[in-house]
Scaffold this motif. Structure first.
Motif, PDB file in Angstrom:
ATOM      1  N   GLY A 185       0.827  -1.215   0.000  1.00 24.08           N
ATOM      2  CA  GLY A 185       0.000   0.000   0.000  1.00 24.08           C
ATOM      3  C   GLY A 185       0.855   1.256   0.000  1.00 24.08           C
ATOM      4  O   GLY A 185       2.092   1.191  -0.050  1.00 24.08           O
ATOM      5  N   PHE A 186       0.171   2.381   0.074  1.00 22.02           N
ATOM      6  CA  PHE A 186       0.854   3.671  -0.025  1.00 22.02           C
ATOM      7  C   PHE A 186       1.982   3.825   0.991  1.00 22.02           C
ATOM      8  O   PHE A 186       3.100   4.201   0.665  1.00 22.02           O
ATOM      9  CB  PHE A 186      -0.159   4.811   0.134  1.00 22.02           C
ATOM     10  N   ARG A 187       1.675   3.486   2.243  1.00 20.06           N
ATOM     11  CA  ARG A 187       2.687   3.710   3.285  1.00 20.06           C
ATOM     12  C   ARG A 187       3.901   2.816   3.077  1.00 20.06           C
ATOM     13  O   ARG A 187       5.032   3.234   3.315  1.00 20.06           O
ATOM     14  CB  ARG A 187       2.097   3.497   4.673  1.00 20.06           C
ATOM     15  N   GLY A 210      -1.215  20.096   2.459  1.00 20.28           N
ATOM     16  CA  GLY A 210      -0.790  18.819   1.887  1.00 20.28           C
ATOM     17  C   GLY A 210      -1.189  17.671   2.801  1.00 20.28           C
ATOM     18  O   GLY A 210      -1.633  17.886   3.930  1.00 20.28           O
ATOM     19  N   TYR A 211      -0.969  16.458   2.314  1.00 21.24           N
ATOM     20  CA  TYR A 211      -1.426  15.239   2.993  1.00 21.24           C
ATOM     21  C   TYR A 211      -0.714  15.098   4.346  1.00 21.24           C
ATOM     22  O   TYR A 211       0.500  14.872   4.390  1.00 21.24           O
ATOM     23  CB  TYR A 211      -1.108  14.051   2.092  1.00 21.24           C
ATOM     24  N   PRO A 212      -1.448  15.225   5.454  1.00 20.46           N
ATOM     25  CA  PRO A 212      -0.777  15.212   6.755  1.00 20.46           C
ATOM     26  C   PRO A 212      -0.106  13.891   7.095  1.00 20.46           C
ATOM     27  O   PRO A 212       0.883  13.867   7.822  1.00 20.46           O
ATOM     28  CB  PRO A 212      -1.898  15.518   7.762  1.00 20.46           C
ATOM     29  N   GLN A 257      -3.849  17.745  -6.678  1.00 22.36           N
ATOM     30  CA  GLN A 257      -3.212  18.098  -5.413  1.00 22.36           C
ATOM     31  C   GLN A 257      -4.129  17.747  -4.248  1.00 22.36           C
ATOM     32  O   GLN A 257      -5.343  18.010  -4.283  1.00 22.36           O
ATOM     33  CB  GLN A 257      -2.869  19.600  -5.427  1.00 22.36           C
ATOM     34  N   ALA A 258      -3.537  17.134  -3.205  1.00 23.29           N
ATOM     35  CA  ALA A 258      -4.327  16.789  -2.014  1.00 23.29           C
ATOM     36  C   ALA A 258      -4.121  17.883  -0.971  1.00 23.29           C
ATOM     37  O   ALA A 258      -2.983  18.136  -0.594  1.00 23.29           O
ATOM     38  CB  ALA A 258      -3.846  15.454  -1.451  1.00 23.29           C
ATOM     39  N   PRO A 259      -5.163  18.622  -0.572  1.00 23.30           N
ATOM     40  CA  PRO A 259      -6.572  18.335  -0.803  1.00 23.30           C
ATOM     41  C   PRO A 259      -7.249  19.227  -1.856  1.00 23.30           C
ATOM     42  O   PRO A 259      -8.440  19.063  -2.068  1.00 23.30           O
ATOM     43  CB  PRO A 259      -7.171  18.675   0.558  1.00 23.30           C
ATOM     44  N   GLU A 285       6.259  11.187  -6.254  1.00 18.77           N
ATOM     45  CA  GLU A 285       4.969  11.533  -6.843  1.00 18.77           C
ATOM     46  C   GLU A 285       3.899  10.609  -6.257  1.00 18.77           C
ATOM     47  O   GLU A 285       3.884   9.403  -6.531  1.00 18.77           O
ATOM     48  CB  GLU A 285       5.010  11.348  -8.362  1.00 18.77           C
ATOM     49  N   ASP A 286       3.012  11.178  -5.456  1.00 21.89           N
ATOM     50  CA  ASP A 286       1.914  10.396  -4.881  1.00 21.89           C
ATOM     51  C   ASP A 286       0.745  10.498  -5.867  1.00 21.89           C
ATOM     52  O   ASP A 286       0.047  11.498  -5.915  1.00 21.89           O
ATOM     53  CB  ASP A 286       1.562  10.988  -3.509  1.00 21.89           C
ATOM     54  N   ASP A 287       0.568   9.434  -6.643  1.00 23.91           N
ATOM     55  CA  ASP A 287      -0.441   9.463  -7.715  1.00 23.91           C
ATOM     56  C   ASP A 287      -1.737   8.829  -7.220  1.00 23.91           C
ATOM     57  O   ASP A 287      -2.366   8.032  -7.916  1.00 23.91           O
ATOM     58  CB  ASP A 287       0.103   8.703  -8.926  1.00 23.91           C
ATOM     59  N   PHE A 317      -4.259   1.376  -4.989  1.00 26.63           N
ATOM     60  CA  PHE A 317      -5.584   0.848  -5.325  1.00 26.63           C
ATOM     61  C   PHE A 317      -6.594   1.165  -4.225  1.00 26.63           C
ATOM     62  O   PHE A 317      -7.722   0.692  -4.249  1.00 26.63           O
ATOM     63  CB  PHE A 317      -5.519  -0.674  -5.550  1.00 26.63           C
ATOM     64  N   SER A 318      -6.137   1.976  -3.258  1.00 28.75           N
ATOM     65  CA  SER A 318      -7.007   2.267  -2.115  1.00 28.75           C
ATOM     66  C   SER A 318      -8.237   3.053  -2.523  1.00 28.75           C
ATOM     67  O   SER A 318      -9.324   2.833  -2.005  1.00 28.75           O
ATOM     68  CB  SER A 318      -6.242   3.063  -1.068  1.00 28.75           C
ATOM     69  N   LYS A 319      -8.062   4.011  -3.427  1.00 29.97           N
ATOM     70  CA  LYS A 319      -9.200   4.856  -3.796  1.00 29.97           C
ATOM     71  C   LYS A 319     -10.038   4.210  -4.889  1.00 29.97           C
ATOM     72  O   LYS A 319     -11.206   4.510  -5.047  1.00 29.97           O
ATOM     73  CB  LYS A 319      -8.726   6.215  -4.342  1.00 29.97           C
ATOM     74  N   THR A 320      -9.414   3.343  -5.667  1.00 30.45           N
ATOM     75  CA  THR A 320     -10.121   2.804  -6.822  1.00 30.45           C
ATOM     76  C   THR A 320     -10.780   1.458  -6.513  1.00 30.45           C
ATOM     77  O   THR A 320     -11.866   1.180  -7.014  1.00 30.45           O
ATOM     78  CB  THR A 320      -9.161   2.639  -8.012  1.00 30.45           C
TER      79      THR A 320
HETATM   80  C1  LIG Z   1      -2.968  12.264  -0.599  1.00 35.17           C
HETATM   81  C2  LIG Z   1      -3.096  10.794  -0.330  1.00 35.17           C
HETATM   82  N1  LIG Z   1      -2.119   9.984  -0.708  1.00 35.17           N
HETATM   83  C3  LIG Z   1      -2.195   8.657  -0.524  1.00 35.17           C
HETATM   84  C4  LIG Z   1      -3.276   8.091   0.070  1.00 35.17           C
HETATM   85  C5  LIG Z   1      -3.313   6.599   0.108  1.00 35.17           C
HETATM   86  O1  LIG Z   1      -3.354   6.058   1.297  1.00 35.17           O
HETATM   87  P1  LIG Z   1      -3.627   4.482   1.480  1.00 35.17           P
HETATM   88  O2  LIG Z   1      -3.171   3.765   0.251  1.00 35.17           O
HETATM   89  O3  LIG Z   1      -2.796   4.191   2.660  1.00 35.17           O
HETATM   90  O4  LIG Z   1      -5.077   4.368   1.723  1.00 35.17           O
HETATM   91  C6  LIG Z   1      -4.313   8.904   0.527  1.00 35.17           C
HETATM   92  C7  LIG Z   1      -5.469   8.338   1.237  1.00 35.17           C
HETATM   93  O5  LIG Z   1      -6.385   8.979   1.653  1.00 35.17           O
HETATM   94  C8  LIG Z   1      -4.240  10.302   0.307  1.00 35.17           C
HETATM   95  O6  LIG Z   1      -5.232  11.130   0.680  1.00 35.17           O
END
Ligand SMILES: Cc1ncc(COP(=O)(O)O)c(C=O)c1O
Length: 497
Positions: A185-187, A210-212, A257-259, A285-287, A317-320
């Motif tokens: 996963g992302f982390r 930005g993403y905290p 850009q998040a958010p 790059e956080d896509d 794939f977390s969001k999709t």
């Molecule tokens: C900006 C951003 N990057 C990455 C992620 C992905 O996180 P994860 O894959 O851990 O759900 C998120 C999840 O909300 C996000 O908001």
């Protein structure tokens, strides 16, 4: 050491016709004698021969009973010195009581139920492609359950090949499967990237807002985040150059850009890549939302124009699909590929084999692109309905922001406390202020995730939310300046804030 005379076994009467085997009956008797203290540690048991004769059973039966107790660590075989009662095992240390130390702070507690309305960072729970996924997963379980070797730590070759093909089509990134590393996963992707870059002690640009979660992860990895402002073109590269020209890396969300949802402009992309090449910096790059652009076409990934090879592309794939799958990936730029692969091979573990194989089939058979198309339509409908309803109900200044709607709050509002109150009534908006490096009364707001805002209930949810906002408690919070200082606000681990 004292020998335990065979009379100690005198109380043992065997039930020869009973359901419990003789071996087990003898073992239970010896065990009971030990726990009652009749046989003490170090004491020697009667020989097999003596006890067998006394009980009228075969020697092998007594031997088997003793062996059972040796396996249970109640007896020890002492060679010519016979069989002895073992020293008692140290009793396990007492686990700390719940109130000894609160190791798990509220921000790392998860909710794994159905997502609440307005929760950010999760897909629609009513649109998961369950039928196709279950079929493919079943097949994948069958195919992988016979395999008992170690998985390739970089991910299944079939999935890496499918991902390389997917990022080429959907994100414009040309890479070989060898540059793709599958993660949990992302982390996990971020941790692998940060380890490979090895820049602890250095500075890292982060977007502001930005993403905290990423900001906190960088801090925990020993980097010093430098907040670079975001405007209508995305991250302001000139501002970053002024603040920290020699930063070791930049963490950015160029796709959306998040958010804020702003797409990084072509000019800023060139500026960012030029800076990275000049400074020898890496760009992460956080896509996370790349493929879920709800209006118009998705901009290509930054990695697609990364000729100097400075961009580590992280996909999710977390969001999709679902964060519960526990699959993400990264695409290594060639100059860092060997190092990233080494980190993945020696320090991380790939996701479950069946999930990887099912995902490879899901991608290869075209289900993923079809699913993305449906998700884009669904989320676009939910987002525009939410903006429309909020507007009708008199909410000022709200607008789309990626997969969320941003609802600014009047200065001085405690958006954190408001979000907590909302959770109590079944809504999960995220407070906006923690996304800023310096939370201030000027940037209070709410982020309303749209993925689970089902259209026919939106009016009801919005009414409930707006009623909470206008409660006198929040007005009191405003006048008393109840916004908590940034140091006490930490992101929640599931990306809510
Ligand atoms: C900006 C951003 N990057 C990455 C992620 C992905 O996180 P994860 O894959 O851990 O759900 C998120 C999840 O909300 C996000 O908001």
């Amino acid at each position: 050491m004292a020998r335990i005379p065979s009379q100690y076994m005198a109380g043992l009467t065997l039930e020869r016709a009973g359901p419990t085997p003789l071996v087990e009956q003898i073992a239970r008797h010896v065990e009971a004698a030990i726990s009652e203290g009749a046989l003490s540690p170090g004491g020697r048991l009667p020989s097999w021969r003596d006890l067998a004769a006394q009980l009228g059973v075969a020697r092998g039966t007594v031997k088997a009973a003793y062996e059972l107790l040796i396996d249970r660590q109640l007896l020890v075989a002492a060679g010519a010195a016979g069989t002895r009662v073992a020293d008692p095992l140290p009793s396990p240390t007492r686990p700390p009581a719940a109130d000894d130390a609160d190791l798990v702070t509220p921000d790392v507690r998860h909710e794994v139920d159905l997502p609440l309305v307005f929760r950010m960072g999760v897909p629609a729970h009513d649109a998961f492609p369950a039928t196709v996924w279950s079929r493919l997963h079943r097949q994948a379980v069958q195919q992988t359950s016979m395999l008992t070797g170690h998985l390739d730590p970089r991910g299944l070759p079939a999935l890496r090949a499918a991902l390389a093909a997917h990022v080429a089509i959907a994100r414009g990134v040309a890479c070989s499967p060898d540059q793709v590393i599958v993660t949990t996963g992302f982390r996990a992707s971020l941790a692998t990237a940060l380890q490979a870059v090895g820049a602890a002690g250095g500075q890292a640009w982060v977007e502001d807002p930005g993403y905290p979660v990423a900001r906190r992860a960088l801090e925990l990895s020993g980097l010093h985040p430098v907040a670079v402002r975001v405007d209508g073109e995305g991250v302001d590269v000139a501002h970053g150059r002024n603040l920290a020209p020699r930063a070791a890396l930049a963490f950015v969300t160029p796709g959306q850009q998040a958010p804020t949802g702003v797409v990084l402009s072509p000019r800023r992309r060139q500026d960012l890549l030029r800076w990275a090449a000049e400074a020898g910096a890496w760009v992460i790059e956080d896509d996370y939302l790349g493929e879920l652009q709800l209006s118009g076409r998705s901009a290509p990934a930054l990695a697609s124009s990364d000729h100097p090879g400075r961009v580590i592309h992280i996909g999710s794939f977390s969001k999709t699909l679902s964060p519960m799958l526990g699959v993400g990936f990264l695409v290594a730029p060639l100059p860092l590929a060997q190092r990233l692969i080494d980190i993945a091979v020696w320090l991380s573990a790939p996701p479950n084999a069946a999930v990887q194989l099912a995902l490879a089939m899901f991608l290869r058979e075209g289900h993923y692109l079809r699913h993305l198309r449906r998700m884009r339509q669904l989320y676009a409908r939910r987002r525009s309905r939410l903006v429309e309803v909020l507007g009708t109900l008199g909410a000022q200044g709200c607008g789309p922001a990626g997969l969320a709607v941003m609802l600014p709050l009047p200065h001085g509002f405690d958006d954190w406390r408001l979000a907590e109150r909302a959770r109590a009534v079944g809504l999960a908006p995220a407070p906006l202020s923690p996304w800023f490096a310096a939370a201030s009364q000027l940037n209070a707001g709410l982020l309303l995730g749209v993925s689970n805002a089902v259209e026919n209930r939106i009016v009801q949810h919005c009414h409930r939310l707006l009623a909470l906002i206008s409660e006198p408690a929040h007005a009191a919070g405003r006048s008393a300046g109840l916004l908590r200082p940034p140091s006490t606000r930490r992101p929640t681990i599931d990306g809510r804030d």
